[in-house]
Design a protein around this motif. Sequence first.
Motif, PDB file in Angstrom:
ATOM      1  N   ILE A  37       0.841  -1.201   0.000  1.00 15.94           N
ATOM      2  CA  ILE A  37       0.000   0.000   0.000  1.00 15.94           C
ATOM      3  C   ILE A  37       0.875   1.249   0.000  1.00 15.94           C
ATOM      4  O   ILE A  37       0.633   2.187  -0.773  1.00 15.94           O
ATOM      5  CB  ILE A  37      -0.960   0.012   1.204  1.00 15.94           C
ATOM      6  N   VAL A  38       1.912   1.270   0.835  1.00 12.37           N
ATOM      7  CA  VAL A  38       2.814   2.426   0.890  1.00 12.37           C
ATOM      8  C   VAL A  38       3.473   2.642  -0.474  1.00 12.37           C
ATOM      9  O   VAL A  38       3.532   3.767  -0.983  1.00 12.37           O
ATOM     10  CB  VAL A  38       3.872   2.259   2.005  1.00 12.37           C
ATOM     11  N   GLU A  39       3.944   1.561  -1.078  1.00  8.56           N
ATOM     12  CA  GLU A  39       4.586   1.663  -2.390  1.00  8.56           C
ATOM     13  C   GLU A  39       3.629   2.249  -3.435  1.00  8.56           C
ATOM     14  O   GLU A  39       3.986   3.166  -4.180  1.00  8.56           O
ATOM     15  CB  GLU A  39       5.056   0.277  -2.836  1.00  8.56           C
ATOM     16  N   LEU A  40       2.407   1.723  -3.481  1.00  2.93           N
ATOM     17  CA  LEU A  40       1.441   2.201  -4.480  1.00  2.93           C
ATOM     18  C   LEU A  40       0.928   3.595  -4.152  1.00  2.93           C
ATOM     19  O   LEU A  40       0.600   4.369  -5.047  1.00  2.93           O
ATOM     20  CB  LEU A  40       0.291   1.207  -4.617  1.00  2.93           C
ATOM     21  N   PHE A  41       0.862   3.928  -2.871  1.00  2.81           N
ATOM     22  CA  PHE A  41       0.492   5.283  -2.464  1.00  2.81           C
ATOM     23  C   PHE A  41       1.520   6.263  -3.033  1.00  2.81           C
ATOM     24  O   PHE A  41       1.169   7.284  -3.617  1.00  2.81           O
ATOM     25  CB  PHE A  41       0.447   5.365  -0.934  1.00  2.81           C
ATOM     26  N   ASP A  42       2.800   5.923  -2.867  1.00  2.00           N
ATOM     27  CA  ASP A  42       3.873   6.778  -3.378  1.00  2.00           C
ATOM     28  C   ASP A  42       3.838   6.902  -4.897  1.00  2.00           C
ATOM     29  O   ASP A  42       4.148   7.953  -5.449  1.00  2.00           O
ATOM     30  CB  ASP A  42       5.239   6.253  -2.944  1.00  2.00           C
ATOM     31  N   LYS A  43       3.474   5.819  -5.576  1.00  2.87           N
ATOM     32  CA  LYS A  43       3.393   5.841  -7.039  1.00  2.87           C
ATOM     33  C   LYS A  43       2.129   6.539  -7.533  1.00  2.87           C
ATOM     34  O   LYS A  43       2.014   6.854  -8.712  1.00  2.87           O
ATOM     35  CB  LYS A  43       3.410   4.413  -7.597  1.00  2.87           C
ATOM     36  N   GLY A  44       1.159   6.724  -6.632  1.00  2.00           N
ATOM     37  CA  GLY A  44      -0.093   7.366  -7.028  1.00  2.00           C
ATOM     38  C   GLY A  44      -1.028   6.435  -7.767  1.00  2.00           C
ATOM     39  O   GLY A  44      -1.809   6.877  -8.604  1.00  2.00           O
ATOM     40  N   CYS A  45      -0.960   5.134  -7.504  1.00  5.69           N
ATOM     41  CA  CYS A  45      -1.792   4.182  -8.236  1.00  5.69           C
ATOM     42  C   CYS A  45      -2.839   3.470  -7.402  1.00  5.69           C
ATOM     43  O   CYS A  45      -3.207   2.364  -7.755  1.00  5.69           O
ATOM     44  CB  CYS A  45      -0.996   3.111  -8.920  1.00  5.69           C
ATOM     45  N   ASN A  50      -7.925  11.822  -4.040  1.00  4.68           N
ATOM     46  CA  ASN A  50      -6.802  12.733  -3.876  1.00  4.68           C
ATOM     47  C   ASN A  50      -6.912  13.408  -2.523  1.00  4.68           C
ATOM     48  O   ASN A  50      -8.003  13.747  -2.070  1.00  4.68           O
ATOM     49  CB  ASN A  50      -6.787  13.791  -4.982  1.00  4.68           C
ATOM     50  N   GLY A  51      -5.772  13.582  -1.876  1.00  2.98           N
ATOM     51  CA  GLY A  51      -5.735  14.231  -0.577  1.00  2.98           C
ATOM     52  C   GLY A  51      -5.816  13.273   0.602  1.00  2.98           C
ATOM     53  O   GLY A  51      -5.583  13.666   1.741  1.00  2.98           O
ATOM     54  N   THR A  52      -6.135  11.996   0.351  1.00  2.00           N
ATOM     55  CA  THR A  52      -6.194  11.013   1.433  1.00  2.00           C
ATOM     56  C   THR A  52      -4.805  10.872   2.053  1.00  2.00           C
ATOM     57  O   THR A  52      -3.813  10.762   1.343  1.00  2.00           O
ATOM     58  CB  THR A  52      -6.653   9.641   0.893  1.00  2.00           C
ATOM     59  N   LEU A  53      -4.737  10.874   3.371  1.00  3.22           N
ATOM     60  CA  LEU A  53      -3.461  10.720   4.058  1.00  3.22           C
ATOM     61  C   LEU A  53      -3.121   9.238   4.197  1.00  3.22           C
ATOM     62  O   LEU A  53      -3.996   8.403   4.435  1.00  3.22           O
ATOM     63  CB  LEU A  53      -3.504  11.362   5.437  1.00  3.22           C
ATOM     64  N   LEU A  54      -1.842   8.923   4.061  1.00  2.00           N
ATOM     65  CA  LEU A  54      -1.382   7.541   4.158  1.00  2.00           C
ATOM     66  C   LEU A  54      -1.777   6.923   5.494  1.00  2.00           C
ATOM     67  O   LEU A  54      -2.282   5.800   5.542  1.00  2.00           O
ATOM     68  CB  LEU A  54       0.136   7.474   3.965  1.00  2.00           C
ATOM     69  N   TRP A  86      -3.299  11.001  -7.470  1.00  2.00           N
ATOM     70  CA  TRP A  86      -3.474   9.961  -8.486  1.00  2.00           C
ATOM     71  C   TRP A  86      -2.538  10.216  -9.650  1.00  2.00           C
ATOM     72  O   TRP A  86      -2.517  11.301 -10.221  1.00  2.00           O
ATOM     73  CB  TRP A  86      -4.932   9.963  -8.943  1.00  2.00           C
ATOM     74  N   LYS A  87      -1.724   9.203 -10.005  1.00  2.00           N
ATOM     75  CA  LYS A  87      -0.789   9.279 -11.129  1.00  2.00           C
ATOM     76  C   LYS A  87      -0.816   7.946 -11.862  1.00  2.00           C
ATOM     77  O   LYS A  87       0.096   7.130 -11.713  1.00  2.00           O
ATOM     78  CB  LYS A  87       0.633   9.560 -10.626  1.00  2.00           C
ATOM     79  N   PRO A  88      -1.872   7.664 -12.621  1.00  4.78           N
ATOM     80  CA  PRO A  88      -1.955   6.362 -13.279  1.00  4.78           C
ATOM     81  C   PRO A  88      -0.813   6.157 -14.273  1.00  4.78           C
ATOM     82  O   PRO A  88      -0.306   7.102 -14.858  1.00  4.78           O
ATOM     83  CB  PRO A  88      -3.307   6.417 -13.984  1.00  4.78           C
ATOM     84  N   SER A  89      -0.424   4.900 -14.413  1.00  3.86           N
ATOM     85  CA  SER A  89       0.630   4.548 -15.367  1.00  3.86           C
ATOM     86  C   SER A  89       0.260   3.225 -16.025  1.00  3.86           C
ATOM     87  O   SER A  89      -0.756   2.613 -15.705  1.00  3.86           O
ATOM     88  CB  SER A  89       1.973   4.413 -14.639  1.00  3.86           C
ATOM     89  N   THR A  92      -0.375   0.347 -13.542  1.00  4.43           N
ATOM     90  CA  THR A  92      -1.382   0.506 -12.491  1.00  4.43           C
ATOM     91  C   THR A  92      -2.201  -0.762 -12.287  1.00  4.43           C
ATOM     92  O   THR A  92      -2.385  -1.218 -11.164  1.00  4.43           O
ATOM     93  CB  THR A  92      -2.308   1.704 -12.784  1.00  4.43           C
ATOM     94  N   ALA A  93      -2.685  -1.375 -13.361  1.00  5.19           N
ATOM     95  CA  ALA A  93      -3.518  -2.572 -13.238  1.00  5.19           C
ATOM     96  C   ALA A  93      -2.746  -3.719 -12.592  1.00  5.19           C
ATOM     97  O   ALA A  93      -3.269  -4.417 -11.720  1.00  5.19           O
ATOM     98  CB  ALA A  93      -4.053  -2.988 -14.603  1.00  5.19           C
ATOM     99  N   ALA A  94      -1.506  -3.920 -12.989  1.00  5.47           N
ATOM    100  CA  ALA A  94      -0.692  -4.992 -12.400  1.00  5.47           C
ATOM    101  C   ALA A  94      -0.432  -4.729 -10.918  1.00  5.47           C
ATOM    102  O   ALA A  94      -0.492  -5.638 -10.097  1.00  5.47           O
ATOM    103  CB  ALA A  94       0.625  -5.134 -13.151  1.00  5.47           C
ATOM    104  N   ASN A  95      -0.140  -3.469 -10.586  1.00  3.13           N
ATOM    105  CA  ASN A  95       0.084  -3.113  -9.188  1.00  3.13           C
ATOM    106  C   ASN A  95      -1.164  -3.360  -8.349  1.00  3.13           C
ATOM    107  O   ASN A  95      -1.085  -3.878  -7.236  1.00  3.13           O
ATOM    108  CB  ASN A  95       0.503  -1.649  -9.059  1.00  3.13           C
ATOM    109  N   LEU A  96      -2.317  -2.988  -8.860  1.00  4.38           N
ATOM    110  CA  LEU A  96      -3.567  -3.187  -8.122  1.00  4.38           C
ATOM    111  C   LEU A  96      -3.879  -4.664  -7.969  1.00  4.38           C
ATOM    112  O   LEU A  96      -4.363  -5.098  -6.926  1.00  4.38           O
ATOM    113  CB  LEU A  96      -4.722  -2.458  -8.801  1.00  4.38           C
ATOM    114  N   SER A  97      -3.574  -5.447  -8.979  1.00  3.59           N
ATOM    115  CA  SER A  97      -3.784  -6.888  -8.893  1.00  3.59           C
ATOM    116  C   SER A  97      -2.920  -7.483  -7.784  1.00  3.59           C
ATOM    117  O   SER A  97      -3.381  -8.306  -6.989  1.00  3.59           O
ATOM    118  CB  SER A  97      -3.448  -7.535 -10.237  1.00  3.59           C
TER     119      SER A  97
END
Length: 122
Positions: A37-45, A50-54, A86-89, A92-97
């Motif tokens: 979660i921390v990793e994907l939070f940092d990547k924005g995926c 937007n604005g949610t705190l970790l 939010w910074k989709p790339s 993103t789909a693989a990370n969410l999976s």
Amino acid sequence: MTDAFITPETAPDAGVEDLQLRRGKWTPEEERYADKIVELFDKGCLPISNGTLLKTYLHDSLFCEPSRIAVKYPDRCSEKIMGFRWKPSSSTAANLSEVHVLENQFYDRLQAKSAKFTGSMD
């Protein structure tokens, strides 16, 4: 794949909403899920606003006391740190999976622990 993660309100099986907030030692499943979660939070995926705190997102996702998050991630939980952007790339789909797999492993551990304490057998 859905964009929603499991929360006490959306858990597929009864009983999770009755869990007390987690305290104490982190399970391996919980650590892997939180780190992802921390990793994907940092990547924005993550599929969050937007604005949610970790710290807020982690304590909601992990059903735990906010202080557990602050102790585990002290440099990441300051109120001065900006919220999610939010910074989709293309990944993103693989990370969410991957985070969904970790989430389900964590959730399965919670259910097993809950069943152990309530004496129920599946």
